[in-house]
Motif scaffolding. Structure first.
Motif, PDB file in Angstrom:
ATOM      1  N   PRO A  51       0.777  -1.240   0.000  1.00  0.00           N
ATOM      2  CA  PRO A  51       0.000   0.000   0.000  1.00  0.00           C
ATOM      3  C   PRO A  51       0.807   1.289   0.000  1.00  0.00           C
ATOM      4  O   PRO A  51       0.245   2.374  -0.008  1.00  0.00           O
ATOM      5  N   TRP A  52       2.118   1.203  -0.008  1.00  0.00           N
ATOM      6  CA  TRP A  52       2.947   2.394   0.150  1.00  0.00           C
ATOM      7  C   TRP A  52       3.195   3.138  -1.158  1.00  0.00           C
ATOM      8  O   TRP A  52       3.332   2.564  -2.230  1.00  0.00           O
ATOM      9  N   ARG A  53       3.254   4.459  -1.025  1.00  0.00           N
ATOM     10  CA  ARG A  53       3.725   5.323  -2.109  1.00  0.00           C
ATOM     11  C   ARG A  53       4.586   6.394  -1.468  1.00  0.00           C
ATOM     12  O   ARG A  53       4.204   6.965  -0.439  1.00  0.00           O
ATOM     13  N   VAL A  54       5.737   6.664  -2.065  1.00  0.00           N
ATOM     14  CA  VAL A  54       6.722   7.551  -1.449  1.00  0.00           C
ATOM     15  C   VAL A  54       7.143   8.646  -2.420  1.00  0.00           C
ATOM     16  O   VAL A  54       7.401   8.376  -3.594  1.00  0.00           O
ATOM     17  N   ARG A  55       7.206   9.875  -1.908  1.00  0.00           N
ATOM     18  CA  ARG A  55       7.811  10.978  -2.648  1.00  0.00           C
ATOM     19  C   ARG A  55       9.101  11.372  -1.934  1.00  0.00           C
ATOM     20  O   ARG A  55       9.098  11.612  -0.720  1.00  0.00           O
ATOM     21  N   ILE A 143      -1.104   6.948   1.032  1.00  0.00           N
ATOM     22  CA  ILE A 143      -1.811   5.685   0.895  1.00  0.00           C
ATOM     23  C   ILE A 143      -3.112   5.938   0.137  1.00  0.00           C
ATOM     24  O   ILE A 143      -3.648   7.052   0.173  1.00  0.00           O
ATOM     25  N   ASP A 144      -3.610   4.939  -0.549  1.00  0.00           N
ATOM     26  CA  ASP A 144      -4.885   5.063  -1.257  1.00  0.00           C
ATOM     27  C   ASP A 144      -6.024   5.071  -0.243  1.00  0.00           C
ATOM     28  O   ASP A 144      -6.066   4.245   0.675  1.00  0.00           O
ATOM     29  N   TYR A 155       1.763  -0.662   6.301  1.00  0.00           N
ATOM     30  CA  TYR A 155       2.570   0.535   6.057  1.00  0.00           C
ATOM     31  C   TYR A 155       3.608   0.728   7.166  1.00  0.00           C
ATOM     32  O   TYR A 155       4.748   1.121   6.917  1.00  0.00           O
ATOM     33  N   GLY A 156       3.199   0.432   8.402  1.00  0.00           N
ATOM     34  CA  GLY A 156       4.143   0.545   9.510  1.00  0.00           C
ATOM     35  C   GLY A 156       5.324  -0.398   9.345  1.00  0.00           C
ATOM     36  O   GLY A 156       6.470  -0.039   9.651  1.00  0.00           O
ATOM     37  N   MET A 157       5.059  -1.597   8.845  1.00  0.00           N
ATOM     38  CA  MET A 157       6.152  -2.551   8.621  1.00  0.00           C
ATOM     39  C   MET A 157       7.083  -2.055   7.519  1.00  0.00           C
ATOM     40  O   MET A 157       8.311  -2.224   7.592  1.00  0.00           O
TER      41      MET A 157
END
Length: 232
Positions: A51-55, A143-144, A155-157
């Protein structure tokens, strides 16, 4: 870590990782950041939804975000209008959680020589969040919106894996819930899709070994305090 440095064990990374609140300006190469993210992406997620997306913010992009956030933080009218999209902390504090929260706050202020009631210096220290504590890399996680609590656990993991991967390479981090109050501004500046929701931010870089604030170490409860073994 150099070619001759033995690899850090997972246990060592866990015990030496801590939230760093003062960084050196030393750049972090893009290939190093990509390698850290590739390691973090090995984190588990329910049915592999990832579920992650990173900028990743560096250089001028980082400065634009920092300038925006500090301008609002230092303007009482604008700061008062900020509103987080979700509650990171509980609406009602109880023991032992409130006790731990207070202790880490006063331990940090004690190191910095900030006395109780010194609102000006407290405000300035809180504002350090919005320059990513001078780190050369700022990370923004989204996150979506369609995803629910299980994905936030995933996401925490991912974020923990990222912090350990950074530590294994001699880098430090500070996860930052403070950014959740700037979700509207970040969504506009960083072109979030309509379905994207801000999770938090994170500072990444080389810790400043001379900074007093980096002496802060938080306590952990012993295993016996939070664990029940059921054997029969």
């Amino acid at each position: 870590m150099t070619a001759t440095t033995p690899p850090m064990s997972v246990s060592d990374a866990l015990h030496t990782r801590h939230s760093v609140r003062a960084f050196l300006p030393t750049p972090v190469p893009r290939d190093t950041i990509e390698a850290i993210l590739a390691d973090a992406a090995q984190a588990p997620s329910g049915t592999n939804i990832q579920p992650w997306r990173v900028r990743v913010l560096t250089g001028a992009a980082l400065k634009r975000v920092v300038d925006m956030a500090l301008a609002i933080h230092n303007d009482p009218a604008q700061a008062a209008a900020l509103e987080a999209e979700y509650s990171y902390y509980p609406l009602e504090w109880t023991s032992p959680f409130v006790d731990r929260r207070r202790k880490v706050g006063w331990d940090m202020y004690g190191l910095l020589g900030i006395g109780k009631g010194d609102k000006e210096r407290m405000h300035a220290q809180h504002g350090r969040n919005y320059c990513f504590f001078d780190a050369p890399v700022g990370l923004i996680f989204t996150i979506d919106r369609v995803l629910t609590q299980g994905a936030w656990v995933d996401y925490g993991m991912f974020m923990q894996s990222l912090m350990l991967a950074a530590k294994a390479r001699g880098l430090d981090t500070c996860p930052q819930a403070a950014w959740i109050h700037y979700h509207r501004q970040l969504a506009e500046m960083l072109d979030f899709a309509p379905n994207e929701m801000l999770v938090c931010g994170m500072a990444l870089g080389h810790a400043d070994p001379e900074a007093v604030v980096n002496r802060l170490r938080t306590e952990r409860a012993p295993v016996a305090e939070f664990t029940t073994f059921l054997e029969a």
